[in-house]
Design a protein around this motif. Structure first.
Motif, PDB file in Angstrom:
ATOM      1  N   ARG A  61      -5.354 -30.386  25.612  1.00 15.47           N
ATOM      2  CA  ARG A  61      -4.209 -29.760  26.292  1.00 15.47           C
ATOM      3  C   ARG A  61      -3.505 -28.876  25.290  1.00 15.47           C
ATOM      4  N   TYR A  90      -1.412 -32.938  21.944  1.00 17.10           N
ATOM      5  CA  TYR A  90      -1.078 -31.646  22.561  1.00 17.10           C
ATOM      6  C   TYR A  90      -1.007 -30.612  21.440  1.00 17.10           C
ATOM      7  N   ASP A 116      -3.725 -27.622  30.884  1.00 16.81           N
ATOM      8  CA  ASP A 116      -3.514 -29.072  30.895  1.00 16.81           C
ATOM      9  C   ASP A 116      -4.835 -29.829  30.980  1.00 16.81           C
TER      10      ASP A 116
END
Lengths: 476, 415
Positions: free
Chosen positions: A180, A153, A193
């Protein structure tokens, strides 16, 4: 009360914008105002969080109702395009400026083409500033990887100067479609996302991660790709103003890179033995200069530079490897055993050594001390290349029509690359100035051989010298 | 021997790549990572992600796969006989590094070059393999620029174009004599041949694309080249002519000039004064004149002095104007675009604005001042509604009047 009466009465309007970058909202309000015939100086536009309280904010907050038959305002596509960009500018005056231009366009439809008009220029300047900020966000935003239960992430903190976040969302989703990530800014945030984009509230720097191990590599790259010999700070600042630096991990290196640049360049130059001096133009000057030369370690040994000898303007230049023990002591080339052997063979083929210019590829004697003896050491390629400067100086003064290089070192000094004597001998090689290079073995090589091998090599050596003698006659 | 860490090798191999002038990531086709597995996009224009204190843009991860080299080119820091620290990456390592930099938005992609190891074919295979891993295994859709090795087998070089957005083949030096002297292992004919082959492949692929939608894309950003300036005796006029021939003959997208730079462990065949950086700048300006301002190579050469060198104290456009004063003044209210483009100090944008504004008003000096950076520099060369230079263009000291403060300028750029 009609719209016209509004104007006559000097009524003014306050138009509050719900979003700072919503072109559709501005367009709807502006269209209504034009149709209601409200002149630009009768409207105060306000934005959320913007300054309030000037004279006009006490004006009428109800939007005027245009006449039913009022004509729709007309504008060119070009205005629409620029206005969509200008609306993102952070200047609170942008709504009023756009409205003023819209108003003026109704009576002068091609005003937008007049680049010298003050309003048009102001619009163009604002649009340019916004486009630049959009571009800089795409360029200077840095993602950092954070721990996340679902794996990779990335989070970025960026401080745009204009309301460009929403506009840039598309770019980042197109580019990082399968990652993401979140982009946090003081004006709002974006979260992706991998499938959907969500807008979130404004953030602070404290919400963003502080580091990423890859940044160390990136900084290493940044420092290494920079060439200290070409410092151009102005050019850097023009494209990457200081105001963006604080959130760019590599920018913190700039002060030390700049401060260290001169020292690094000086080191590069001295390590490169770069020389700023002009090539000497007389043999005497070369002679003088080689005695002071310490460009390579050989010149630092306990030895004396040996200059070539022979008439300037000689038709033949003979190049050997380097002075030996005898040459070093006497300060003259080819006076030791190899030189004496050379003399014998030159005489056999009828070449007058005194009419030739005789010199060496390397000017100093390279040796290792063994007790009282100095043992000859062959020069390294690098040392030959360094000394090539001097041989070339001699050659450019003597200007021989024919050069005889004896041995691999001499051939390298002439050609800049290592060639095989076996392959190169026996035929002329054209040099860049049109002169001819002939390559043969070094006479000291003959001295080291014995028996049949020596006979064979001596035969080849004589053959080469004879060919050179014949060419010399032909050239004369 | 202890293997160096990735970061140590990155430093060595980026340092070795810093002499390469090109870093462009523009001109390729538009694409993005939607619908794929990987990352990356290109939207036509390249993005400079950072600027180094040398003023140059950092757009691509510019690396050498290795700086070991069997060649011995004298101007090159990586030549065989140089004592620089050596390192090498595997194609996989470079691909992984590219991806992890790209994910953090540091770069637009990769610009990969290499020293020649083992032989040219092997080296070229390694470069192509790096691009293959990026495209096929990582589904990377960012920009890839591969430097190709002219001496390598044409088929391997061809494959580079299937993965790369741009390929480049360095002509190295502007003259054949310079190449012979300074790059003894290189051959001008081989280089020229490789460029021609690449141009054919690009053209062929474009034609195929027109007929078959699924034809593979092939080096969509075309090919470029680089030449070293100031290492041999070539004059600016020689260089401009060579560049112009390259643009015409092999349809190059860009010719980059790299001022010969002092390099560590330089060969002594190069005991030349380092050319002032401003010379490189003047060559780029002349390149611009040809590509965007309608000057022919011959006209650029006219701007140069008798020795074929462009003046360093003023830009080539001003130099041309000072020599051809009879072409001035130009009436900004009437002159055609071509004539306006020749006015020193007027850029393409300024000309565009004048053309559009003069349809609405008769331009005065004041208006021109608003549209341009410095009207003082323009004044001797233009006529407006309220201004006509009378004797200015005949004045002997015109150059001093319009040229920037020469001393200061040289201070800024030289070093």
């Amino acid at each position: 009360m009609t719209a016209l009466q509004h104007v006559r009465l000097g009524a003014y309007h306050v138009v509050p914008m719900a979003a700072p970058d919503d072109f559709g909202e501005w367009r709807d309000h502006a269209r209504r105002m034009v149709m209601a015939d409200v002149p630009p100086d009768r409207i105060a536009w306000t934005e959320p969080g913007g300054p309030a309280g000037n004279l006009f904010t006490h004006g009428d907050r109800r939007l005027p109702v245009p006449d039913r038959d009022a004509a729709q305002p007309r504008v060119s596509r070009r205005f629409m395009e620029i206005a969509k960009t200008v609306i993102m500018h952070s200047d609170p005056e942008r709504f009023g400026l756009l409205y003023r231009v819209l108003w003026r366009l109704q009576s002068k439809p091609r005003l937008i083409e007049d680049a010298a008009d003050g309003d048009i220029r102001a619009m163009a300047d604002m649009a340019r500033a916004v486009r630049r900020d959009i571009h800089k966000m795409r360029a200077f935003l840095r993602f950092r990887e954070v721990e996340h239960e679902e794996g990779e992430y990335f989070v970025a903190w960026f401080e745009p100067f204009h309301h460009i976040l929403r506009h840039n969302a598309g770019f980042f989703t197109r580019r990082f479609a399968n990652m993401r990530w979140s982009i946090l800014t003081p004006r709002g945030s974006l979260h992706w996302d991998g499938e959907t984009l969500r807008e979130g509230p404004a953030a602070t720097r404290a919400d963003a991660p502080t580091g990423d191990p890859v940044e160390e590599m990136w900084r290493g790259y940044y420092a290494s790709i920079f060439n200290p010999a070409r410092l151009k700070i102005g050019a850097m600042l023009k494209e990457m103003p200081r105001k963006y630096w604080k959130n760019m991990p590599e920018a913190q290196l700039i002060p030390e890179l700049v401060a260290g640049a001169q020292a690094r360049e000086a080191a590069m130059v001295s390590a490169g033995a770069m020389d700023e001096e002009e090539r000497p133009e007389t043999l005497d000057a070369v002679d003088k200069a080689i005695h002071a030369c310490s460009r390579c370690p050989i010149g630092e040994l306990h030895n004396t530079a040996v200059m070539g000898e022979g008439p300037a303007g000689a038709p033949l230049m003979i190049v050997g490897e380097q002075p030996g023990d005898n040459e070093d002591l006497q300060g003259r080339p080819f006076v030791g055993p190899a030189g004496q052997l050379l003399d014998v063979h030159l005489e056999q083929v009828g070449i007058d050594r005194k009419a030739a210019y005789v010199t060496n590829a390397v000017k100093h004697f390279k040796y290792v001390q063994r007790g009282k003896r100095r043992l000859h050491q062959s020069p390294a390629a690098k040392e030959i290349d360094i000394c090539r400067w001097w041989v070339e100086a001699e050659r450019s003064i003597v200007k021989p029509g024919l050069v005889l290089a004896m041995g691999a070192s001499a051939a390298r000094a002439m050609l800049g690359k290592t060639v095989s004597i076996t392959k190169a001998r026996g035929k002329p090689i054209e040099l860049e100035d049109g002169s001819e290079l002939w390559v043969t073995a070094h006479p000291s090589y003959l001295l080291r051989l014995e028996g049949a091998a020596r006979e064979e090599q001596t035969r080849l050596f004589d053959q080469d010298l004879a060919a050179v003698a014949a060419r010399l006659k032909a050239l004369a | 021997m202890i293997q160096k860490t990735i970061i140590e090798r990155l430093k060595v191999l980026a340092d070795a790549a810093k002499y390469d002038a090109s870093c462009a990531s523009s001109g390729t086709n538009k694409r993005d990572s939607r619908g794929g597995k990987g990352i990356g996009s290109t939207e036509g224009m390249g993005i400079c992600h950072a600027y180094a204190p040398d003023g140059r843009c950092i757009s691509l991860l510019k690396l050498l796969l290795t700086n070991h080299c069997i060649f011995d080119c004298h101007y090159c820091v990586n030549r065989k006989s140089s004592n620089v620290e050596r390192a090498r990456f595997t194609p996989q390592e470079v691909a992984d590094l590219t991806i992890s930099f790209y994910k953090r938005n540091y770069i637009e992609g990769l610009f990969l070059s290499s020293g020649i190891i083992r032989n040219s074919d092997h080296t070229m295979e390694q470069l192509v393999e790096t691009a293959r891993i990026l495209r096929e295994e990582h589904d990377f859709r960012g920009y890839i620029h591969l430097k190709t090795i002219p001496e390598a087998d044409a088929e391997i070089v061809r494959r580079a174009g299937l993965y790369a957005d741009r390929v480049s083949i360095n002509v190295e030096l502007p003259t054949v004599a310079g190449l012979v002297r300074l790059a003894p292992d290189k051959n001008a004919q081989t280089i020229d041949g490789a460029m021609g082959t690449m141009n054919d492949a690009i053209t062929e692929a474009r034609d195929a694309k027109k007929r078959f939608r699924h034809a593979p894309r092939y080096a969509p950003a075309g090919q470029s080249t680089q030449m070293i300036v100031g290492a041999d005796g070539a004059s600016d006029a020689d260089i401009v002519n060579r560049a112009s021939a390259l643009y015409g003959q092999h349809r190059l997208r860009r010719v980059y000039y790299s001022a010969f730079s002092p390099i560590p462990d330089a060969s002594a065949v190069l005991p030349l004064r380092r050319p002032p950086l401003i010379r490189e700048h003047r060559l780029y300006q002349s390149d611009w004149l040809m590509r965007f301002y309608g000057y022919s190579p011959g006209e650029v050469a006219q701007a140069a002095g008798a020795d074929g060198m462009l003046p360093l104290d003023i830009d080539p456009k001003l130099a041309w104007a000072l020599k051809f004063r009879e072409s001035f003044p130009v009436d900004v209210n009437r002159a055609p675009k071509e004539a306006l483009l020749r006015v020193p100090g007027l850029g393409t944008r300024g000309v565009g604005q004048i053309l559009s504004a003069r349809r609405h008003r008769t331009l005065r000096l004041d208006d021109i001042a608003k549209l341009t950076v410095s009207v003082a520099k323009l004044r001797p060369f233009i006529v407006t509604a309220d201004w006509r230079p009378v004797t200015l263009t005949d004045r002997a000291d015109l150059k001093a009047l319009v040229a920037p403060d020469a001393g200061r300028q040289l201070d800024l750029f030289a070093a």
